[in-house]
Design a protein around this motif. Structure first.
Motif, PDB file in Angstrom:
ATOM      1  N   ASP A  95      43.110   9.460  83.776  1.00 51.34           N
ATOM      2  CA  ASP A  95      42.923   9.004  85.156  1.00 51.34           C
ATOM      3  C   ASP A  95      41.441   8.973  85.521  1.00 51.34           C
ATOM      4  O   ASP A  95      40.986   8.061  86.208  1.00 51.34           O
ATOM      5  CB  ASP A  95      43.694   9.908  86.125  1.00 51.34           C
ATOM      6  CG  ASP A  95      45.209   9.763  85.979  1.00 51.34           C
ATOM      7  OD1 ASP A  95      45.671   8.699  85.514  1.00 51.34           O
ATOM      8  OD2 ASP A  95      45.922  10.714  86.334  1.00 51.34           O
ATOM      9  N   ILE A  99      39.318   5.725  86.827  1.00 53.03           N
ATOM     10  CA  ILE A  99      38.531   5.739  88.067  1.00 53.03           C
ATOM     11  C   ILE A  99      37.079   5.378  87.768  1.00 53.03           C
ATOM     12  O   ILE A  99      36.465   4.576  88.485  1.00 53.03           O
ATOM     13  CB  ILE A  99      38.648   7.119  88.763  1.00 53.03           C
ATOM     14  CG1 ILE A  99      40.074   7.291  89.299  1.00 53.03           C
ATOM     15  CG2 ILE A  99      37.605   7.270  89.870  1.00 53.03           C
ATOM     16  CD1 ILE A  99      40.411   8.702  89.738  1.00 53.03           C
ATOM     17  N   ARG A 103      39.023   0.845  87.896  1.00 49.83           N
ATOM     18  CA  ARG A 103      40.291   0.132  87.712  1.00 49.83           C
ATOM     19  C   ARG A 103      41.476   0.873  88.326  1.00 49.83           C
ATOM     20  O   ARG A 103      42.620   0.580  88.020  1.00 49.83           O
ATOM     21  CB  ARG A 103      40.546  -0.079  86.207  1.00 49.83           C
ATOM     22  CG  ARG A 103      39.461  -0.798  85.427  1.00 49.83           C
ATOM     23  CD  ARG A 103      39.326  -2.262  85.768  1.00 49.83           C
ATOM     24  NE  ARG A 103      40.496  -3.054  85.477  1.00 49.83           N
ATOM     25  CZ  ARG A 103      40.722  -3.708  84.333  1.00 49.83           C
ATOM     26  NH1 ARG A 103      39.837  -3.649  83.360  1.00 49.83           N
ATOM     27  NH2 ARG A 103      41.822  -4.415  84.172  1.00 49.83           N
ATOM     28  N   GLU A 104      41.206   1.833  89.223  1.00 45.63           N
ATOM     29  CA  GLU A 104      42.285   2.643  89.779  1.00 45.63           C
ATOM     30  C   GLU A 104      43.286   1.846  90.613  1.00 45.63           C
ATOM     31  O   GLU A 104      44.420   2.285  90.816  1.00 45.63           O
ATOM     32  CB  GLU A 104      41.730   3.827  90.595  1.00 45.63           C
ATOM     33  CG  GLU A 104      40.923   3.427  91.805  1.00 45.63           C
ATOM     34  CD  GLU A 104      39.442   3.216  91.533  1.00 45.63           C
ATOM     35  OE1 GLU A 104      38.689   3.112  92.510  1.00 45.63           O
ATOM     36  OE2 GLU A 104      39.026   3.148  90.370  1.00 45.63           O
ATOM     37  N   ASP A 105      42.922   0.667  91.085  1.00 44.67           N
ATOM     38  CA  ASP A 105      43.835  -0.154  91.889  1.00 44.67           C
ATOM     39  C   ASP A 105      44.478  -1.287  91.089  1.00 44.67           C
ATOM     40  O   ASP A 105      45.181  -2.121  91.665  1.00 44.67           O
ATOM     41  CB  ASP A 105      43.091  -0.733  93.100  1.00 44.67           C
ATOM     42  CG  ASP A 105      42.644   0.355  94.069  1.00 44.67           C
ATOM     43  OD1 ASP A 105      43.379   1.351  94.216  1.00 44.67           O
ATOM     44  OD2 ASP A 105      41.561   0.208  94.662  1.00 44.67           O
ATOM     45  N   ASP A 106      44.248  -1.327  89.782  1.00 46.18           N
ATOM     46  CA  ASP A 106      44.800  -2.389  88.939  1.00 46.18           C
ATOM     47  C   ASP A 106      46.311  -2.183  88.780  1.00 46.18           C
ATOM     48  O   ASP A 106      46.758  -1.177  88.223  1.00 46.18           O
ATOM     49  CB  ASP A 106      44.098  -2.367  87.573  1.00 46.18           C
ATOM     50  CG  ASP A 106      44.479  -3.529  86.691  1.00 46.18           C
ATOM     51  OD1 ASP A 106      45.689  -3.708  86.422  1.00 46.18           O
ATOM     52  OD2 ASP A 106      43.568  -4.255  86.257  1.00 46.18           O
ATOM     53  N   SER A 107      47.098  -3.139  89.265  1.00 41.98           N
ATOM     54  CA  SER A 107      48.560  -2.983  89.250  1.00 41.98           C
ATOM     55  C   SER A 107      49.128  -2.935  87.830  1.00 41.98           C
ATOM     56  O   SER A 107      50.108  -2.226  87.579  1.00 41.98           O
ATOM     57  CB  SER A 107      49.234  -4.102  90.048  1.00 41.98           C
ATOM     58  OG  SER A 107      48.940  -5.359  89.486  1.00 41.98           O
ATOM     59  N   LYS A 110      48.497   0.534  86.492  1.00 40.56           N
ATOM     60  CA  LYS A 110      49.434   1.450  87.159  1.00 40.56           C
ATOM     61  C   LYS A 110      50.831   1.321  86.560  1.00 40.56           C
ATOM     62  O   LYS A 110      51.522   2.329  86.364  1.00 40.56           O
ATOM     63  CB  LYS A 110      49.484   1.148  88.656  1.00 40.56           C
ATOM     64  CG  LYS A 110      48.281   1.628  89.421  1.00 40.56           C
ATOM     65  CD  LYS A 110      48.434   1.290  90.902  1.00 40.56           C
ATOM     66  CE  LYS A 110      47.259   1.788  91.708  1.00 40.56           C
ATOM     67  NZ  LYS A 110      47.412   1.473  93.138  1.00 40.56           N
ATOM     68  N   GLN A 111      51.249   0.092  86.273  1.00 43.03           N
ATOM     69  CA  GLN A 111      52.564  -0.149  85.678  1.00 43.03           C
ATOM     70  C   GLN A 111      52.660   0.513  84.301  1.00 43.03           C
ATOM     71  O   GLN A 111      53.637   1.210  84.001  1.00 43.03           O
ATOM     72  CB  GLN A 111      52.810  -1.658  85.561  1.00 43.03           C
ATOM     73  CG  GLN A 111      54.155  -2.032  84.999  1.00 43.03           C
ATOM     74  CD  GLN A 111      54.285  -3.542  84.785  1.00 43.03           C
ATOM     75  OE1 GLN A 111      53.292  -4.278  84.750  1.00 43.03           O
ATOM     76  NE2 GLN A 111      55.522  -4.004  84.633  1.00 43.03           N
ATOM     77  N   ARG A 114      52.693   4.364  84.707  1.00 41.52           N
ATOM     78  CA  ARG A 114      53.966   4.839  85.244  1.00 41.52           C
ATOM     79  C   ARG A 114      55.018   4.894  84.135  1.00 41.52           C
ATOM     80  O   ARG A 114      55.712   5.906  83.975  1.00 41.52           O
ATOM     81  CB  ARG A 114      54.430   3.903  86.373  1.00 41.52           C
ATOM     82  CG  ARG A 114      55.795   4.258  86.954  1.00 41.52           C
ATOM     83  CD  ARG A 114      56.190   3.332  88.102  1.00 41.52           C
ATOM     84  NE  ARG A 114      56.041   1.923  87.838  1.00 41.52           N
ATOM     85  CZ  ARG A 114      56.920   1.174  87.163  1.00 41.52           C
ATOM     86  NH1 ARG A 114      58.015   1.719  86.653  1.00 41.52           N
ATOM     87  NH2 ARG A 114      56.701  -0.116  86.989  1.00 41.52           N
TER      88      ARG A 114
END
Length: 123
Positions: A95, A99, A103-107, A110-111, A114
């Motif tokens: 993580d 950050i 790229r912390e908001d890259d969907s 995140k996918q 997850r």
């Protein structure tokens, strides 16, 4: 060339060997060359740039990240070799590194992260 001729010539080359290499080293080198040859062959990448489904990513993440598996997955999903590599990289990127790269908001990341966590990966 017929299959038998091809097989005989290949066996002959393997038996001849490579200067200063053991039989195991010759076999390893041959496997690497075959992989490089296969990687350079054209294959469909018609899904390049399209979004990934959770199910597709689960399949990718269920494989060990070996170069042979990456090529198999790229061909199977009609994606580039690099895109499969990148999925494995993002899965194990910390993580903090994400950050730091902004790229912390890259969907997509995140996918991947997850699903990586849902599947119980350990890195």
């Amino acid at each position: 060339m017929k299959k038998k001729e091809y097989k005989d010539r290949l066996i002959e080359l393997l038996n001849e060997g490579i200067e200063e290499l053991t039989t195991d080293q010759v076999i390893h080198k041959t496997k690497l060359l075959i992989f490089e040859y296969e990687k350079k062959q054209a294959y469909s990448t018609e899904n390049k740039g399209r979004p990934w489904t959770d199910e597709e990513l689960r399949v990718v993440l269920s494989f060990a990240p070996t170069k042979e598996n990456i090529l198999k997955l790229a061909k199977g999903f009609k994606r580039s070799y690099g895109s499969i590599e990148q999925i494995f990289r993002w899965a194990v990127t910390t993580d903090v590194e994400i950050i730091n790269k902004g790229r912390e908001d890259d969907s997509f990341i995140k996918q991947i992260r997850r699903l990586y966590k849902e599947m119980g990966w350990k890195a």
